[in-house]
Write a protein that holds these residues in place. Structure first.
Motif, PDB file in Angstrom:
ATOM      1  N   PRO A  25       0.826  -1.217   0.000  1.00  0.00           N
ATOM      2  CA  PRO A  25       0.000   0.000   0.000  1.00  0.00           C
ATOM      3  C   PRO A  25       0.858   1.265   0.000  1.00  0.00           C
ATOM      4  O   PRO A  25       1.798   1.381   0.781  1.00  0.00           O
ATOM      5  CB  PRO A  25      -0.796  -0.118   1.307  1.00  0.00           C
ATOM      6  N   GLU A  26       0.513   2.198  -0.869  1.00  0.00           N
ATOM      7  CA  GLU A  26       1.294   3.429  -0.978  1.00  0.00           C
ATOM      8  C   GLU A  26       1.117   4.340   0.233  1.00  0.00           C
ATOM      9  O   GLU A  26       2.006   5.119   0.573  1.00  0.00           O
ATOM     10  CB  GLU A  26       0.877   4.176  -2.254  1.00  0.00           C
ATOM     11  N   THR A  27      -0.044   4.240   0.899  1.00  0.00           N
ATOM     12  CA  THR A  27      -0.328   5.120   2.032  1.00  0.00           C
ATOM     13  C   THR A  27       0.132   4.541   3.366  1.00  0.00           C
ATOM     14  O   THR A  27       0.054   5.220   4.395  1.00  0.00           O
ATOM     15  CB  THR A  27      -1.836   5.406   2.119  1.00  0.00           C
ATOM     16  N   ALA A  28       0.581   3.293   3.360  1.00  0.00           N
ATOM     17  CA  ALA A  28       1.014   2.665   4.616  1.00  0.00           C
ATOM     18  C   ALA A  28       2.368   3.224   5.029  1.00  0.00           C
ATOM     19  O   ALA A  28       3.220   3.541   4.184  1.00  0.00           O
ATOM     20  CB  ALA A  28       1.104   1.152   4.447  1.00  0.00           C
ATOM     21  N   PRO A  29       2.620   3.365   6.336  1.00  0.00           N
ATOM     22  CA  PRO A  29       3.929   3.854   6.785  1.00  0.00           C
ATOM     23  C   PRO A  29       5.029   2.860   6.434  1.00  0.00           C
ATOM     24  O   PRO A  29       4.816   1.642   6.455  1.00  0.00           O
ATOM     25  CB  PRO A  29       3.757   3.985   8.299  1.00  0.00           C
ATOM     26  N   SER A  30       6.199   3.375   6.111  1.00  0.00           N
ATOM     27  CA  SER A  30       7.330   2.507   5.788  1.00  0.00           C
ATOM     28  C   SER A  30       8.017   2.060   7.075  1.00  0.00           C
ATOM     29  O   SER A  30       7.446   2.156   8.151  1.00  0.00           O
ATOM     30  CB  SER A  30       8.305   3.256   4.869  1.00  0.00           C
ATOM     31  N   ALA A  31       9.226   1.579   6.948  1.00  0.00           N
ATOM     32  CA  ALA A  31       9.950   1.056   8.117  1.00  0.00           C
ATOM     33  C   ALA A  31      10.054   2.115   9.219  1.00  0.00           C
ATOM     34  O   ALA A  31      10.267   3.293   8.958  1.00  0.00           O
ATOM     35  CB  ALA A  31      11.347   0.610   7.687  1.00  0.00           C
ATOM     36  N   GLN A  32       9.881   1.660  10.469  1.00  0.00           N
ATOM     37  CA  GLN A  32       9.935   2.560  11.621  1.00  0.00           C
ATOM     38  C   GLN A  32      11.065   2.142  12.565  1.00  0.00           C
ATOM     39  O   GLN A  32      11.195   0.960  12.882  1.00  0.00           O
ATOM     40  CB  GLN A  32       8.609   2.511  12.400  1.00  0.00           C
ATOM     41  N   LYS A  33      11.843   3.110  13.010  1.00  0.00           N
ATOM     42  CA  LYS A  33      12.905   2.809  13.965  1.00  0.00           C
ATOM     43  C   LYS A  33      12.357   2.658  15.378  1.00  0.00           C
ATOM     44  O   LYS A  33      12.797   1.809  16.147  1.00  0.00           O
ATOM     45  CB  LYS A  33      13.969   3.908  13.925  1.00  0.00           C
ATOM     46  N   GLN A  34      11.384   3.497  15.726  1.00  0.00           N
ATOM     47  CA  GLN A  34      10.807   3.479  17.070  1.00  0.00           C
ATOM     48  C   GLN A  34       9.299   3.310  16.967  1.00  0.00           C
ATOM     49  O   GLN A  34       8.623   4.119  16.342  1.00  0.00           O
ATOM     50  CB  GLN A  34      11.133   4.800  17.799  1.00  0.00           C
ATOM     51  N   LEU A  35       8.755   2.244  17.574  1.00  0.00           N
ATOM     52  CA  LEU A  35       7.327   1.975  17.510  1.00  0.00           C
ATOM     53  C   LEU A  35       6.592   2.653  18.673  1.00  0.00           C
ATOM     54  O   LEU A  35       7.083   2.661  19.802  1.00  0.00           O
ATOM     55  CB  LEU A  35       7.064   0.463  17.558  1.00  0.00           C
ATOM     56  N   GLU A  36       5.420   3.191  18.375  1.00  0.00           N
ATOM     57  CA  GLU A  36       4.593   3.783  19.428  1.00  0.00           C
ATOM     58  C   GLU A  36       4.089   2.695  20.370  1.00  0.00           C
ATOM     59  O   GLU A  36       3.686   1.625  19.920  1.00  0.00           O
ATOM     60  CB  GLU A  36       3.389   4.496  18.810  1.00  0.00           C
ATOM     61  N   PRO A  37       4.082   2.949  21.678  1.00  0.00           N
ATOM     62  CA  PRO A  37       3.585   1.941  22.627  1.00  0.00           C
ATOM     63  C   PRO A  37       2.076   1.738  22.489  1.00  0.00           C
ATOM     64  O   PRO A  37       1.337   2.675  22.156  1.00  0.00           O
ATOM     65  CB  PRO A  37       3.941   2.537  23.992  1.00  0.00           C
ATOM     66  N   LEU A  38       1.616   0.502  22.748  1.00  0.00           N
ATOM     67  CA  LEU A  38       0.201   0.174  22.622  1.00  0.00           C
ATOM     68  C   LEU A  38      -0.577   0.331  23.927  1.00  0.00           C
ATOM     69  O   LEU A  38      -1.795   0.534  23.903  1.00  0.00           O
ATOM     70  CB  LEU A  38       0.032  -1.277  22.134  1.00  0.00           C
ATOM     71  N   PHE A  39       0.103   0.211  25.062  1.00  0.00           N
ATOM     72  CA  PHE A  39      -0.604   0.140  26.342  1.00  0.00           C
ATOM     73  C   PHE A  39      -1.531   1.336  26.592  1.00  0.00           C
ATOM     74  O   PHE A  39      -2.660   1.148  27.081  1.00  0.00           O
ATOM     75  CB  PHE A  39       0.381  -0.017  27.502  1.00  0.00           C
ATOM     76  N   PRO A  40      -1.110   2.580  26.273  1.00  0.00           N
ATOM     77  CA  PRO A  40      -2.024   3.708  26.487  1.00  0.00           C
ATOM     78  C   PRO A  40      -3.335   3.566  25.713  1.00  0.00           C
ATOM     79  O   PRO A  40      -4.375   4.062  26.149  1.00  0.00           O
ATOM     80  CB  PRO A  40      -1.217   4.912  25.990  1.00  0.00           C
ATOM     81  N   ILE A  41      -3.287   2.888  24.558  1.00  0.00           N
ATOM     82  CA  ILE A  41      -4.495   2.671  23.756  1.00  0.00           C
ATOM     83  C   ILE A  41      -5.336   1.546  24.357  1.00  0.00           C
ATOM     84  O   ILE A  41      -6.556   1.666  24.496  1.00  0.00           O
ATOM     85  CB  ILE A  41      -4.139   2.332  22.297  1.00  0.00           C
ATOM     86  N   ILE A  42      -4.671   0.443  24.731  1.00  0.00           N
ATOM     87  CA  ILE A  42      -5.380  -0.738  25.234  1.00  0.00           C
ATOM     88  C   ILE A  42      -6.142  -0.429  26.515  1.00  0.00           C
ATOM     89  O   ILE A  42      -7.223  -0.982  26.751  1.00  0.00           O
ATOM     90  CB  ILE A  42      -4.394  -1.898  25.455  1.00  0.00           C
ATOM     91  N   LYS A  43      -5.614   0.465  27.342  1.00  0.00           N
ATOM     92  CA  LYS A  43      -6.259   0.743  28.624  1.00  0.00           C
ATOM     93  C   LYS A  43      -7.434   1.723  28.515  1.00  0.00           C
ATOM     94  O   LYS A  43      -8.113   1.972  29.504  1.00  0.00           O
ATOM     95  CB  LYS A  43      -5.239   1.255  29.644  1.00  0.00           C
ATOM     96  N   ARG A  44      -7.685   2.242  27.306  1.00  0.00           N
ATOM     97  CA  ARG A  44      -8.886   3.047  27.111  1.00  0.00           C
ATOM     98  C   ARG A  44     -10.108   2.163  27.369  1.00  0.00           C
ATOM     99  O   ARG A  44     -10.173   1.030  26.863  1.00  0.00           O
ATOM    100  CB  ARG A  44      -8.953   3.599  25.691  1.00  0.00           C
ATOM    101  N   PRO A  45     -11.096   2.636  28.115  1.00  0.00           N
ATOM    102  CA  PRO A  45     -12.260   1.795  28.448  1.00  0.00           C
ATOM    103  C   PRO A  45     -12.942   1.186  27.229  1.00  0.00           C
ATOM    104  O   PRO A  45     -13.291   0.002  27.243  1.00  0.00           O
ATOM    105  CB  PRO A  45     -13.184   2.769  29.184  1.00  0.00           C
ATOM    106  N   VAL A  46     -13.114   1.970  26.158  1.00  0.00           N
ATOM    107  CA  VAL A  46     -13.818   1.455  24.989  1.00  0.00           C
ATOM    108  C   VAL A  46     -13.024   0.329  24.322  1.00  0.00           C
ATOM    109  O   VAL A  46     -13.597  -0.676  23.871  1.00  0.00           O
ATOM    110  CB  VAL A  46     -14.102   2.592  23.969  1.00  0.00           C
ATOM    111  N   VAL A  47     -11.698   0.446  24.287  1.00  0.00           N
ATOM    112  CA  VAL A  47     -10.862  -0.571  23.654  1.00  0.00           C
ATOM    113  C   VAL A  47     -10.797  -1.830  24.515  1.00  0.00           C
ATOM    114  O   VAL A  47     -10.995  -2.954  24.023  1.00  0.00           O
ATOM    115  CB  VAL A  47      -9.444  -0.017  23.388  1.00  0.00           C
TER     116      VAL A  47
END
Length: 364
Positions: free
Chosen positions: A159-181
């Protein structure tokens, strides 16, 4: 795959062994999606992973005819097969959503339905073939399908719009702990736990009740046709009802579905009606899941967000399959399905954390 449990039964495996083997085929979803999701987000090479995985799937079905046909060998192959299959399921969803771009809210269901169409064609063709050839030939059919998927994957670019290689990945925990998620993934686990007997034993259940493989294939296809219709019409529900009310609807329809399956094992029409509820058990719930993931996980987290969705799917189906296989002979298949339906009530404990208002149609 609806015929895989019949193949295992034909090879002399017990219901308890089939339950374990079915769970092994899923159990890699506990960890494999995160491995593939991390590689996809880190490298940006999602279609490369799909090509590697489809090649490995074809190799696994070929090896079925070479290794000894015992529990340990089949368990090992199922472990490897599902590890690579997880690379396809989650990452190809991401590829699809990236390619759709700003039109993903309106177009996703229209594209996703073709996976369902492929399933229907495969179920009908294999079901018809198994009327004239022994079920021991099933791995050859799966080998052909997997190899075709490998060849076809070269027609799809990254996909042309997908991000390419990343050196530093964003952490997931702040997203997972959202009540809706967090609430949504717990509901997903509950829903898939209740569907485990269906995924692992429905074909055996119907076979015991006197249905032919063609009739079994037809009933599986009814469920998929229902999900195709839902993919096409999901926006009708999403524009008018909140995620909370729609998830409650999915849970209640799933409950009714499996109670009907358990109460009327010999009634074709009732089984037909129950299968149409797959539109809610999977179709509508899956569309909501894709929206929740894209609205809560950033673009650079999509590989791992899809992976988490697959992981919860695996946890639910694997644990449910093990328990269903363990108690199938003790409680009977009819009671297992009724209990599975009632399990969906547990998911109602978490729906209050989902939005009570209609969500915007756009996906951020």
């Amino acid at each position: 795959m609806p015929y895989w449990s019949l193949y295992l039964q034909d090879q002399g495996f017990s219901y308890q062994e089939i339950g374990v083997l079915s769970s092994i085929a899923i159990i890699t979803r506990f960890f494999a999606p995160f491995i593939w999701g991390w590689i996809a987000d880190k490298s940006g090479k999602r279609m490369l992973l799909v090509r590697i995985a489809t090649w490995m799937e074809a190799t696994i079905w070929f090896l079925i005819f070479i290794i000894p046909n015992n529990f340990q060998s089949i368990a090992f192959l199922m472990l490897i097969f599902s590890f690579f299959q997880n690379a396809i399921l989650a990452q190809f969803e991401g590829v699809t959503l990236f390619w759709l771009g700003d039109k993903r809210a309106e177009q996703y269901g229209k594209v996703r339905k073709w996976g369902s169409v492929g399933f229907i064609v495969g179920v009908f063709l294999i079901g018809a073939l198994l009327e004239v050839v022994p079920i021991s030939m099933l791995p050859i059919m799966l080998l052909c399908i997997a190899f075709l998927a490998f060849l076809w994957s070269f027609t799809i670019k990254e996909p042309e719009t997908a991000p390419s290689a990343q050196k530093q990945l964003e952490p997931l925990f702040p997203i997972i702990k959202r009540p809706v998620v967090a609430a949504f993934f717990l509901i997903e686990f509950t829903l898939l736990f209740s569907q485990a007997p269906f995924y692992s034993f429905y074909s055996n259940y119907l076979k015991q009740s006197g249905f032919t493989t063609t009739e079994i294939g037809f009933l599986w296809s009814v469920g998929v046709i229902a999900e195709i219709i839902m993919f096409a019409k999901a926006n009708f529900f999403l524009k008018r009802f909140s995620w909370r009310n729609l998830v409650i609807l999915c849970l209640m329809m799933t409950c009714l579905r499996f109670i009907l399956v358990g109460l009327f094992p010999n009634h074709f029409i009732i089984q037909f009606i129950a299968q149409t509820f797959h539109a809610f058990s999977f179709g509508l719930f899956h569309v909501i899941a894709m929206r929740i993931i894209f609205q809560n996980f950033s673009i650079t987290q999509q590989g791992r967000g899809q992976a988490l969705y697959s992981t919860m799917w695996g946890l639910g189906v694997a644990s449910g399959s093990i328990l269903a296989g363990r108690y199938w002979q003790i409680l009977s298949g009819e009671n297992i399905f009724i209990i599975a339906g009632l399990c969906t009530f547990f998911g109602l404990l978490f729906v209050r954390f989902l939005p009570a208002k209609v969500q915007e149609n756009s996906i951020n």
